[in-house]
Design a protein around this motif. Structure first.
Motif, short mmCIF file in Angstrom:
data_model
loop_
_atom_site.label_atom_id
_atom_site.label_comp_id
_atom_site.label_asym_id
_atom_site.label_seq_id
_atom_site.Cartn_x
_atom_site.Cartn_y
_atom_site.Cartn_z
N ARG A 174 -49.12 -31.00 -32.18
CA ARG A 174 -49.56 -29.92 -31.29
C ARG A 174 -48.66 -28.69 -31.42
N ARG A 175 -47.36 -28.93 -31.60
CA ARG A 175 -46.41 -27.83 -31.69
C ARG A 175 -46.60 -26.99 -32.94
N THR A 178 -48.98 -24.39 -31.56
CA THR A 178 -48.61 -23.72 -30.31
C THR A 178 -47.33 -22.91 -30.45
N ARG A 186 -51.25 -18.28 -35.53
CA ARG A 186 -51.64 -19.51 -34.85
C ARG A 186 -52.92 -20.09 -35.45
#
Length: 274
Positions: A174-175, A178, A186
């Protein structure tokens, strides 16, 4: 702008099945082209359906001969399906190539993420996995996260190691997307994250015994089917169990009716439609 979401994938997938039956019945190449176009629209609506036409071809080449289905489609018809499918998605592939520099189906939520989620599907109950995901989402400190997960594992009388692997993988991947703050960076990071989802998901599957995968697959198919209920995902946990089970009962009757119909088709010599 926040656009109200409407999931059209189930509607389009129903059209896939209708188009498939029509193509098998009339044996026209044009019908298989139409099927490829509809399958492409389905994949554009929900990328996890990207392998659906491949599955249809595999069924046609393997299952039809085994059942003795008559008037089987030719290899040319299946080829027409496999050509029309990617051509339908070509504008979207081109758009992603121009903006992201590579051919990809989806910047996020693509086949990589689906593979990773599938590698964990049905390992725990839906409520427990939702709780693990929420803890991973709201606890950044890894030490605190591990402590919370061990408490949950103790409460459920389950080994903590798989839970720790799940939340660590969830956070780490996820990082990837994000962390960047620039919108374009992104978007590019999400493509990289989907590749990482695929890599980690395949590694998860390689580490699992075939018997374990088979058991979880059988349970996972039921969970995915039973999860399609007309209640908001955020409201499911607050819905009385008796209501959810009543919805499941109706779905179960529909599945029984479908099985009876498929058997009737096979018995009357229409195994392909069945």
């Amino acid at each position: 702008y926040e656009i109200p979401k409407r999931d059209w994938s189930s509607d389009v997938c129903s059209s896939d099945l209708w188009a498939a039956v029509r193509a098998i019945q009339n044996q026209r190449t044009s019908s298989f082209v139409v099927l490829g176009v509809v399958a492409g629209l389905t994949a554009l609506s929900r990328p996890v359906f990207a392998l659906f036409p491949v599955g249809l071809v595999m069924v046609g080449l393997v299952f039809f001969p085994l059942t003795g289905a008559k008037h089987r489609p030719t290899l040319g018809s299946w080829a027409a399906l496999l050509v029309a499918f990617p051509v339908t998605m070509l504008p979207w592939f081109t758009y992603n190539y121009v903006n992201l520099g590579e051919l990809t189906l989806s910047p996020a939520g693509g086949m990589g993420r689906g593979t990773w989620e599938g590698s964990w599907q049905a390992t725990w109950s839906g409520r427990l996995q939702a709780e693990l995901t929420t803890v991973a989402e709201t606890t950044d400190d890894r030490v605190s996260l591990d402590d919370k997960i061990r408490v949950i594992a103790g409460r459920e009388h389950l080994p903590p190691e798989p839970m720790l692997d799940y939340v660590h993988q969830w956070q780490d991947i996820r990082r990837i997307w994000t962390t960047p703050t620039d919108p374009r960076e992104r978007m590019t990071a999400r493509v990289a994250a989907d590749r990482e989802y695929m890599r980690v998901g395949l590694e998860n599957l390689r580490q699992q015994p075939v018997s374990s995968i088979a058991r979880r697959l059988a349970r996972g198919v039921f969970i995915l089917w039973a999860g399609e209920i007309p209640i908001r995902q955020s409201d499911v946990n607050a819905t009385p169990t008796v209501v959810i089970r009543a919805i499941w009962a109706i779905q179960a009757m529909l599945v029984v009716a479908a099985i009876v119909g498929a058997i009737a088709l096979v018995r009357t010599g229409r195994a392909a439609e069945g």
